[in-house]
Design a protein around this motif. Structure first.
Motif, PDB file in Angstrom:
ATOM      1  N   VAL A   1      35.431  51.825  32.352  1.00 50.92           N
ATOM      2  CA  VAL A   1      35.062  51.141  31.106  1.00 50.92           C
ATOM      3  C   VAL A   1      33.673  51.627  30.726  1.00 50.92           C
ATOM      4  N   LEU A   2      33.563  52.292  29.596  1.00 52.02           N
ATOM      5  CA  LEU A   2      32.281  52.813  29.126  1.00 52.02           C
ATOM      6  C   LEU A   2      31.800  51.965  27.955  1.00 52.02           C
ATOM      7  N   LEU A   3      30.668  51.278  28.163  1.00 49.63           N
ATOM      8  CA  LEU A   3      30.068  50.476  27.101  1.00 49.63           C
ATOM      9  C   LEU A   3      28.918  51.269  26.504  1.00 49.63           C
ATOM     10  N   THR A   4      28.974  51.529  25.210  1.00 52.88           N
ATOM     11  CA  THR A   4      27.952  52.325  24.536  1.00 52.88           C
ATOM     12  C   THR A   4      27.337  51.508  23.404  1.00 52.88           C
ATOM     13  N   GLY A   5      26.062  51.727  23.168  1.00 61.69           N
ATOM     14  CA  GLY A   5      25.370  51.007  22.098  1.00 61.69           C
ATOM     15  C   GLY A   5      23.882  51.212  22.215  1.00 61.69           C
ATOM     16  N   LEU A   6      23.163  50.739  21.228  1.00 62.30           N
ATOM     17  CA  LEU A   6      21.711  50.896  21.203  1.00 62.30           C
ATOM     18  C   LEU A   6      21.037  50.107  22.321  1.00 62.30           C
ATOM     19  N   SER A   7      19.809  50.476  22.630  1.00 64.94           N
ATOM     20  CA  SER A   7      19.015  49.699  23.576  1.00 64.94           C
ATOM     21  C   SER A   7      18.842  48.283  23.032  1.00 64.94           C
ATOM     22  N   GLY A   8      19.136  47.292  23.850  1.00 59.11           N
ATOM     23  CA  GLY A   8      19.029  45.907  23.412  1.00 59.11           C
ATOM     24  C   GLY A   8      20.271  45.363  22.751  1.00 59.11           C
ATOM     25  N   SER A   9      21.337  46.156  22.726  1.00 61.06           N
ATOM     26  CA  SER A   9      22.562  45.704  22.053  1.00 61.06           C
ATOM     27  C   SER A   9      23.320  44.661  22.864  1.00 61.06           C
ATOM     28  N   GLY A  10      23.072  44.604  24.158  1.00 64.41           N
ATOM     29  CA  GLY A  10      23.786  43.658  25.015  1.00 64.41           C
ATOM     30  C   GLY A  10      24.786  44.326  25.948  1.00 64.41           C
ATOM     31  N   LYS A  11      24.751  45.658  26.034  1.00 66.03           N
ATOM     32  CA  LYS A  11      25.692  46.390  26.899  1.00 66.03           C
ATOM     33  C   LYS A  11      25.616  45.922  28.342  1.00 66.03           C
ATOM     34  N   SER A  12      24.408  45.921  28.881  1.00 66.21           N
ATOM     35  CA  SER A  12      24.234  45.578  30.295  1.00 66.21           C
ATOM     36  C   SER A  12      24.615  44.132  30.570  1.00 66.21           C
ATOM     37  N   THR A  13      24.267  43.252  29.648  1.00 67.02           N
ATOM     38  CA  THR A  13      24.592  41.839  29.823  1.00 67.02           C
ATOM     39  C   THR A  13      26.099  41.628  29.879  1.00 67.02           C
ATOM     40  N   VAL A  14      26.813  42.249  28.944  1.00 68.90           N
ATOM     41  CA  VAL A  14      28.276  42.136  28.923  1.00 68.90           C
ATOM     42  C   VAL A  14      28.870  42.778  30.173  1.00 68.90           C
ATOM     43  N   ALA A  15      28.360  43.954  30.553  1.00 71.05           N
ATOM     44  CA  ALA A  15      28.891  44.660  31.724  1.00 71.05           C
ATOM     45  C   ALA A  15      28.689  43.856  32.996  1.00 71.05           C
ATOM     46  N   ARG A  16      27.493  43.286  33.171  1.00 66.83           N
ATOM     47  CA  ARG A  16      27.225  42.488  34.375  1.00 66.83           C
ATOM     48  C   ARG A  16      28.125  41.263  34.438  1.00 66.83           C
ATOM     49  N   ALA A  17      28.279  40.596  33.294  1.00 69.81           N
ATOM     50  CA  ALA A  17      29.126  39.398  33.262  1.00 69.81           C
ATOM     51  C   ALA A  17      30.582  39.751  33.531  1.00 69.81           C
TER      52      ALA A  17
ATOM     53  N   LEU B   1      35.396  40.038  37.119  1.00 69.06           N
ATOM     54  CA  LEU B   1      36.435  40.842  37.768  1.00 69.06           C
ATOM     55  C   LEU B   1      36.341  40.741  39.287  1.00 69.06           C
ATOM     56  N   ASP B   2      35.113  40.744  39.810  1.00 66.78           N
ATOM     57  CA  ASP B   2      34.936  40.559  41.260  1.00 66.78           C
ATOM     58  C   ASP B   2      35.495  39.213  41.693  1.00 66.78           C
ATOM     59  N   ASP B   3      35.258  38.208  40.874  1.00 69.99           N
ATOM     60  CA  ASP B   3      35.748  36.864  41.195  1.00 69.99           C
ATOM     61  C   ASP B   3      37.270  36.817  41.224  1.00 69.99           C
ATOM     62  N   GLU B   4      37.911  37.721  40.469  1.00 74.99           N
ATOM     63  CA  GLU B   4      39.362  37.771  40.436  1.00 74.99           C
ATOM     64  C   GLU B   4      39.941  38.730  41.477  1.00 74.99           C
ATOM     65  N   GLY B   5      39.061  39.320  42.300  1.00 76.06           N
ATOM     66  CA  GLY B   5      39.525  40.238  43.328  1.00 76.06           C
ATOM     67  C   GLY B   5      39.682  41.663  42.852  1.00 76.06           C
ATOM     68  N   LEU B   6      39.250  41.969  41.620  1.00 71.04           N
ATOM     69  CA  LEU B   6      39.296  43.337  41.097  1.00 71.04           C
ATOM     70  C   LEU B   6      37.918  43.963  41.307  1.00 71.04           C
ATOM     71  N   HIS B   7      37.762  44.632  42.423  1.00 69.99           N
ATOM     72  CA  HIS B   7      36.435  45.090  42.832  1.00 69.99           C
ATOM     73  C   HIS B   7      35.897  46.140  41.865  1.00 69.99           C
ATOM     74  N   THR B   8      34.674  45.937  41.454  1.00 70.84           N
ATOM     75  CA  THR B   8      34.073  46.777  40.428  1.00 70.84           C
ATOM     76  C   THR B   8      32.798  47.434  40.933  1.00 70.84           C
TER      77      THR B   8
END
Length: 413
Positions: free
Chosen positions: A242-258, A263-270
Motif C-alpha cells: 500500500v503506497l500512500l502519497t501526498g504532500l508533507s503534512g497531508s496526513g499520510k503517516s498518520t493514516v498509515a500508522r493507524a 491490521l496488526d490487531d486483526e492478525g495481518l502483520h504489517t
C-alpha cells in the motif's frame, strides 16, 4: 520560545516515556527517564517534529504528541495521569488492575473479589507505540476487552478504563515499576489481572500455541505429519503493498500508522515504511533533487516488495511526488505477485502548510529549503489512485476504513 540547537529523535519507547512524564504518570524525572546528561535538547519524533525541550528542570512541551486511531488513542480514555488522579481524588481506596493479556473466564470470574471493597477501579491497559510481537493481542483489542470487563463488573465502585503509554524497551523503561505508575494515576494499590489466573487455566493458555501441531502429530504418522505441517506453513496469504502519497503534512503517516495498528490487531502483520524514517535509515545521504527522490522511492518499493513477496503487508508513506517513481513501486509489487493499492492523500497545500508541525513550509517559503515539494518542487498528483482521501474533510478513522476496504478487496478477502 526559541529552541536549543541540540536535538534528539525519540524512539517509540522513548515517546511513550515522554508522554508519561508530561502527563504526570512517571514517578521519575523526565531527564532520568530519557537518560539525559547534558544541556537543553529538543526532543522530536521520527518526523523531526519538535515535541518538548528537556533540560535539568524537566521536560517542557512544545507541540502535542501525534495521536493515531483506535480505542487506545481515544482522548476520553487515554488521559494524562494528572487528570485521572484528579478525577479520583475523593476515593479513599483505588485499586489498579493491569490488563496486559486477554482475560480468560477465570480472571473475569476472579475480578469482583480482587476489587472488593474499593471505591474506584482503574483498569490500566498497556498501550505502547511499538509494534507488538507477531501473534500477540495488541492494545486496541485489550482496551475493548477491558471495556467489556468494566461493563459486566457488578460492583458499586467507579470503574475507569485507562490505556497508558507503557514503554516496552529496556534500560530507562525498566525503571518504571507497575506500582509506581499506578500510584501516579491515583491508585492506592495495584495488581495484575493475569496473576489471578489459576494453574489449570495457565496450562491451557500455554498449550494453545502448540495445540494444532500436537493434534496433527496425534492424527498422522510422523512422515505424513511433516508433510501436513509443511503444506500448512507454505499456504500463506497473498502479500500487498500500500503506497500512500501526498504532500508533507497531508496526513499520510498518520493514516498509515493507524492502519498498521488496525491490521496488526486483526492478525495481518504489517511493515510500516514511513518516509522520514526510511530517509534516516535506508536513504541517508540522499538529497532532494529529482534523481535522489526517485531513488529513495524505488528503495522503498524494493523493500516493500520483499515484504509482500513473503505474504506480508507493506505500508509505505513517502511523499513520492513523481508518477514515474510511483509506477516503479507498482511494477516491483506486481512482479513479486503482490496486490498493490495506491492511496492519494489529497489534502490541499494550504491545509498542509497551515499544519506545518515541523516548520518546513515556512523555511521553504523563505528559500531556506530548496526542492521542497509543493513550494519549489512539483507534486504530480496521481490520476491512477485506487483511493483518494482528503484528511481536511475526512477524519483518520474514516480514512483508515476506506483504505482498509480497498486493501482487503485487492487481496480478495
Amino acid at each position: 520560545m526559541s529552541l536549543p540547537t541540540a536535538t534528539r529523535v525519540l524512539s517509540p519507547d522513548e515517546l511513550d516515556l515522554l508522554e508519561l512524564a508530561l502527563g504526570g504518570g512517571s514517578p521519575l524525572p523526565a531527564a532520568r527517564l530519557l537518560g539525559h546528561d547534558g544541556g537543553p535538547v529538543t526532543l522530536t519524533d521520527a518526523e523531526n517534529t519538535p515535541l518538548a525541550v528537556l533540560d535539568d528542570g524537566g521536560a517542557r512541551p512544545v507541540k502535542p504528541l501525534a495521536r493515531a486511531a483506535g480505542p487506545h488513542w481515544e482522548p476520553a480514555l487515554r488521559r494524562p495521569a494528572d487528570d485521572v488522579r484528579a478525577g479520583l481524588a475523593a476515593a479513599r481506596d483505588v485499586v489498579a488492575v493491569v490488563v496486559d493479556e486477554p482475560p480468560t473466564r477465570a480472571e473475569a470470574g476472579a475480578l469482583p473479589a480482587v476489587v472488593a471493597g474499593a471505591d474506584a477501579v482503574l483498569l490500566l491497559v498497556p498501550a505502547a507505540r511499538h509494534t507488538p510481537r507477531p501473534g500477540a493481542v495488541g492494545a486496541p483489542a485489550l482496551v475493548r476487552a477491558a471495556q467489556a470487563l468494566a461493563d459486566r463488573l457488578d460492583v458499586t465502585a467507579h470503574v475507569v478504563v485507562v490505556p497508558w503509554p507503557a514503554a516496552g524497551g529496556v534500560g530507562a523503561a525498566g525503571a518504571l515499576d507497575r506500582d509506581g505508575v499506578a500510584a501516579r494515576y491515583g491508585a492506592t494499590r495495584a495488581t495484575r489481572l493475569a496473576d489471578h489466573r489459576d494453574a489449570a487455566t495457565r496450562d491451557r493458555v500455554a498449550r494453545l500455541a502448540t495445540l494444532w501441531t500436537d493434534e496433527v502429530a496425534a492424527l498422522y504418522p510422523e512422515p505424513v505429519a511433516r508433510e501436513v505441517v509443511r503444506a500448512a506453513t507454505a499456504a500463506s496469504r497473498r502479500g500487498a503493498v500500500v503506497l500512500l502519497t501526498g504532500l508533507s503534512g497531508s496526513g499520510k503517516s498518520t493514516v498509515a500508522r493507524a492502519l498498521a495498528a488496525e491490521l496488526d490487531d486483526e492478525g495481518l502483520h504489517t511493515t510500516l515504511l514511513d518516509g522520514d524514517e526510511v530517509r534516516h535509515h535506508l536513504s541517508k545521504g540522499l538529497g532532494f533533487d529529482r534523481a535522489s527522490r526517485e531513488l529513495n522511492v524505488e528503495r522503498i518499493g524494493y523493500v516493500a516488495s520483499l515484504v509482500a513477496r513473503h505474504g506480508g503487508i507493506a505500508l509505505a508513506a513517502p511523499i513520492a511526488p513523481f508518477a514515474s517513481g510511483r509506477a516503479r513501486v507498482r511494477e516491483l509489487a506486481e512482479a513479486a505477485g503482490a496486490a498493490f493499492v495506491l492511496v492519494h492523500v489529497s489534502t490541499p497545500l494550504e491545509v498542509c502548510e497551515a499544519r506545518d508541525r515541523k516548520g518546513l513550509y515556512a523555511r521553504a517559503r523563505r528559500g531556506e529549503i530548496p526542492d521542497f515539494t509543493g513550494i519549489s518542487s512539483p507534486y504530480e498528483a496521481p490520476d491512477d489512485a485506487d483511493v483518494v482521501v482528503d484528511t481536511s474533510v475526512t477524519d483518520v478513522p474514516d480514512a483508515v476504513a476506506t483504505v482498509r476496504a480497498a486493501l482487503l478487496s485487492a487481496l480478495g478477502a
